[in-house]
Motif scaffolding. Structure first.
Motif, PDB file in Angstrom:
ATOM      1  N   VAL A 211      -3.108   2.981  -2.339  1.00 38.98           N
ATOM      2  CA  VAL A 211      -4.025   2.507  -3.373  1.00 38.98           C
ATOM      3  C   VAL A 211      -3.835   1.012  -3.568  1.00 38.98           C
ATOM      4  N   LEU A 212      -4.943   0.264  -3.483  1.00 34.68           N
ATOM      5  CA  LEU A 212      -4.933  -1.164  -3.761  1.00 34.68           C
ATOM      6  C   LEU A 212      -6.040  -1.456  -4.766  1.00 34.68           C
ATOM      7  N   ASP A 213      -5.633  -1.823  -5.973  1.00 38.39           N
ATOM      8  CA  ASP A 213      -6.577  -2.109  -7.057  1.00 38.39           C
ATOM      9  C   ASP A 213      -6.476  -3.583  -7.409  1.00 38.39           C
ATOM     10  N   ALA A 214      -7.491  -4.359  -7.001  1.00 35.31           N
ATOM     11  CA  ALA A 214      -7.489  -5.802  -7.232  1.00 35.31           C
ATOM     12  C   ALA A 214      -8.752  -6.250  -7.967  1.00 35.31           C
ATOM     13  N   ARG A 215      -9.315  -5.352  -8.754  1.00 36.63           N
ATOM     14  CA  ARG A 215     -10.535  -5.709  -9.499  1.00 36.63           C
ATOM     15  C   ARG A 215     -10.224  -6.686 -10.619  1.00 36.63           C
ATOM     16  N   LEU A 216     -11.288  -7.292 -11.116  1.00 34.52           N
ATOM     17  CA  LEU A 216     -11.177  -8.216 -12.242  1.00 34.52           C
ATOM     18  C   LEU A 216     -10.180  -9.334 -11.975  1.00 34.52           C
ATOM     19  N   ASN A 217     -10.380 -10.006 -10.843  1.00 29.46           N
ATOM     20  CA  ASN A 217      -9.627 -11.199 -10.500  1.00 29.46           C
ATOM     21  C   ASN A 217     -10.620 -12.295 -10.114  1.00 29.46           C
ATOM     22  N   CYS A 218     -10.145 -13.241  -9.338  1.00 29.90           N
ATOM     23  CA  CYS A 218     -11.009 -14.318  -8.829  1.00 29.90           C
ATOM     24  C   CYS A 218     -10.935 -14.353  -7.310  1.00 29.90           C
ATOM     25  N   LEU A 219     -10.814 -13.176  -6.686  1.00 32.90           N
ATOM     26  CA  LEU A 219     -10.638 -13.111  -5.234  1.00 32.90           C
ATOM     27  C   LEU A 219     -11.813 -13.729  -4.506  1.00 32.90           C
ATOM     28  N   ARG A 220     -11.493 -14.548  -3.521  1.00 32.06           N
ATOM     29  CA  ARG A 220     -12.515 -15.186  -2.687  1.00 32.06           C
ATOM     30  C   ARG A 220     -12.603 -14.526  -1.316  1.00 32.06           C
ATOM     31  N   SER A 221     -11.571 -13.794  -0.956  1.00 31.12           N
ATOM     32  CA  SER A 221     -11.551 -13.113   0.344  1.00 31.12           C
ATOM     33  C   SER A 221     -10.444 -12.075   0.331  1.00 31.12           C
ATOM     34  N   LEU A 222     -10.446 -11.235   1.362  1.00 31.46           N
ATOM     35  CA  LEU A 222      -9.372 -10.276   1.569  1.00 31.46           C
ATOM     36  C   LEU A 222      -8.452 -10.807   2.666  1.00 31.46           C
ATOM     37  N   PRO A 223      -7.192 -10.387   2.668  1.00 32.84           N
ATOM     38  CA  PRO A 223      -6.239 -10.968   3.623  1.00 32.84           C
ATOM     39  C   PRO A 223      -6.543 -10.621   5.066  1.00 32.84           C
ATOM     40  N   ASP A 224      -6.192 -11.531   5.973  1.00 35.68           N
ATOM     41  CA  ASP A 224      -6.259 -11.237   7.393  1.00 35.68           C
ATOM     42  C   ASP A 224      -5.301 -10.082   7.695  1.00 35.68           C
ATOM     43  N   GLY A 225      -5.639  -9.318   8.714  1.00 35.55           N
ATOM     44  CA  GLY A 225      -4.787  -8.193   9.072  1.00 35.55           C
ATOM     45  C   GLY A 225      -5.030  -6.969   8.228  1.00 35.55           C
ATOM     46  N   LEU A 226      -6.151  -6.953   7.521  1.00 39.97           N
ATOM     47  CA  LEU A 226      -6.479  -5.819   6.653  1.00 39.97           C
ATOM     48  C   LEU A 226      -6.438  -4.499   7.408  1.00 39.97           C
ATOM     49  N   GLU A 227      -6.777  -4.536   8.693  1.00 36.63           N
ATOM     50  CA  GLU A 227      -6.856  -3.314   9.491  1.00 36.63           C
ATOM     51  C   GLU A 227      -5.513  -2.626   9.664  1.00 36.63           C
ATOM     52  N   ASN A 228      -4.417  -3.329   9.346  1.00 31.57           N
ATOM     53  CA  ASN A 228      -3.091  -2.720   9.469  1.00 31.57           C
ATOM     54  C   ASN A 228      -2.794  -1.712   8.361  1.00 31.57           C
ATOM     55  N   LEU A 229      -3.597  -1.699   7.311  1.00 32.39           N
ATOM     56  CA  LEU A 229      -3.363  -0.767   6.204  1.00 32.39           C
ATOM     57  C   LEU A 229      -3.926   0.600   6.574  1.00 32.39           C
ATOM     58  N   ILE A 230      -3.274   1.228   7.513  1.00 27.37           N
ATOM     59  CA  ILE A 230      -3.809   2.431   8.147  1.00 27.37           C
ATOM     60  C   ILE A 230      -3.806   3.651   7.232  1.00 27.37           C
ATOM     61  N   ASN A 231      -3.033   3.600   6.139  1.00 23.39           N
ATOM     62  CA  ASN A 231      -2.963   4.739   5.221  1.00 23.39           C
ATOM     63  C   ASN A 231      -3.724   4.495   3.923  1.00 23.39           C
ATOM     64  N   LEU A 232      -4.409   3.367   3.823  1.00 24.95           N
ATOM     65  CA  LEU A 232      -5.102   3.036   2.583  1.00 24.95           C
ATOM     66  C   LEU A 232      -6.247   4.011   2.319  1.00 24.95           C
ATOM     67  N   GLU A 233      -6.224   4.606   1.134  1.00 27.92           N
ATOM     68  CA  GLU A 233      -7.233   5.593   0.755  1.00 27.92           C
ATOM     69  C   GLU A 233      -8.191   5.064  -0.311  1.00 27.92           C
ATOM     70  N   VAL A 234      -7.692   4.215  -1.203  1.00 26.62           N
ATOM     71  CA  VAL A 234      -8.510   3.700  -2.305  1.00 26.62           C
ATOM     72  C   VAL A 234      -8.427   2.177  -2.319  1.00 26.62           C
TER      73      VAL A 234
END
Length: 346
Positions: free
Chosen positions: A170-193
């Motif tokens: 689970v990765l919950d990053a709502r309500l921030n000022c994110l401009r992008s997601l990190p490189d290598g996102l595809e490595n989070l092979i178990n991410l469900e939410v």
């Protein structure tokens, strides 16, 4: 209940808490000091080494003594949410057995870099603080982390090391000022939410690599400034919940999004298929060669749609275990970007 009755009830509650602390010294391992209007940790003869669960939530703590955390060597759960903390002690790194840390609803502007020494950590909740960044190398060490909640802060990016948290669910990053997601996102092979909603005007796109999050079941990108989704969305075959309202999507159109995730997948899959056909791809293309190199070992996106030649219709697997020198070759930008359909030079 009258004022006197309420006061008596509160005094009785405190008496029971004190008795609980005395029992802790006799072998009990949980200490609950929540909701007691504490300004500091009370003086006690309690054996701190014996504590495995410490609840200091809903108090008025402005700091946690370095000496306190340094002695909580067997602590597994630490709950200090809803205090007035503006910093965490560097000695937090001494908590090598800590699995759950809740510091939400405080005044934290940063986390100590020593938090990366808490390698047993499985759940980290820092919601509702004033964080502007996370420790750059945190993800390299917190590889057992399953839940990361950083919503309602001031983060403009997540550190690259986040992509090394391969056990993250689970990765919950709502309500921030994110401009992008990190490189290598595809490595989070178990991410469900994944929730990156309500970053408003700051978040204008999501990467093609999102299509490689093959365990993803929930995706919330609502209330951002995203106009185009990557075709790789069609690869998320386990996705059940998808929210995109509050964007100005033109691809896919909002009327398609309104029909649900299956309609979105069909629309993006058709786009991807069309792009492959128009590229003049053959079975000897770069995609076929990636399959032979081992970038895939099972079902790539909608194989029944004809996106791969029959000899390459094998099941996709993550990059986990792929030699680091080959990661660049297997970048999702190469896999999915419509600008990269031509065969690589030998």
């Amino acid at each position: 209940m009258g004022g006197e009755g309420f006061k008596e009830m509160k005094m009785e509650r405190r008496r029971r808490r004190r008795e609980g602390m005395e029992n802790e010294g006799k072998g009990e391992q949980k200490v609950d000091l929540s909701g007691m209007s504490l300004d500091s940790f009370p003086s006690t003869s309690l054996n701190l080494v014996s504590i495995t669960n410490l609840d200091l939530s809903n108090n008025n703590l402005q700091s946690i003594p370095e000496s306190l955390t340094a002695r909580l060597l067997n602590l597994v759960v630490l709950n200090v949410h809803s205090n007035q903390l503006n910093s965490m002690p560097n000695s937090i790194g001494c908590l090598s057995k800590l699995k759950i840390l809740d510091v939400s609803n405080n005044l934290l502007e940063s986390l100590p870099i020593t938090i990366e020494n808490c390698r047993a950590l499985e759940e980290l909740n820092v919601n509702f603080n004033k964080l502007t960044r996370l420790p750059d190398t945190m993800g390299f060490e917190l590889i057992n982390l399953k839940t990361l909640r950083v919503n309602s802060n001031k983060l403009s990016f997540l550190p690259f090391s986040t992509s090394h948290m391969t056990n993250l669910r689970v990765l919950d990053a709502r309500l921030n000022c994110l401009r992008s997601l990190p490189d290598g996102l595809e490595n989070l092979i178990n991410l469900e939410v994944l929730n990156i909603s309500q970053n408003f005007q700051f978040l204008q796109s999501i990467p093609y690599s999102i299509g490689l999050l093959m365990s993803l079941t929930e995706l919330d990108i609502s209330y951002n400034k995203i106009t185009v989704l990557p075709d790789s969305i069609s690869c998320l075959i386990k996705l059940k919940k998808f929210s995109a309202e509050g964007n100005q999507l033109v691809c896919p159109p909002m009327e398609v999004v309104a029909k649900g995730i299956d309609a979105v997948r069909d629309y993006m899959s058709a786009r991807m298929k069309k792009a492959f056909k128009s590229s003049g791809r053959t079975s000897k293309s770069w995609l076929g060669r990636l399959v032979k190199c081992g970038a895939f070992d099972g079902k790539m996106v909608y194989q029944n749609e004809g996106l791969l030649a029959p000899e390459y219709q094998r099941e996709y697997h993550s990059f986990d275990g792929t030699p680091s020198r080959l990661i660049g070759k297997f970048s999702p930008l190469r896999l999915f970007s419509p600008k990269r359909f031509s065969s690589p030079q030998r």
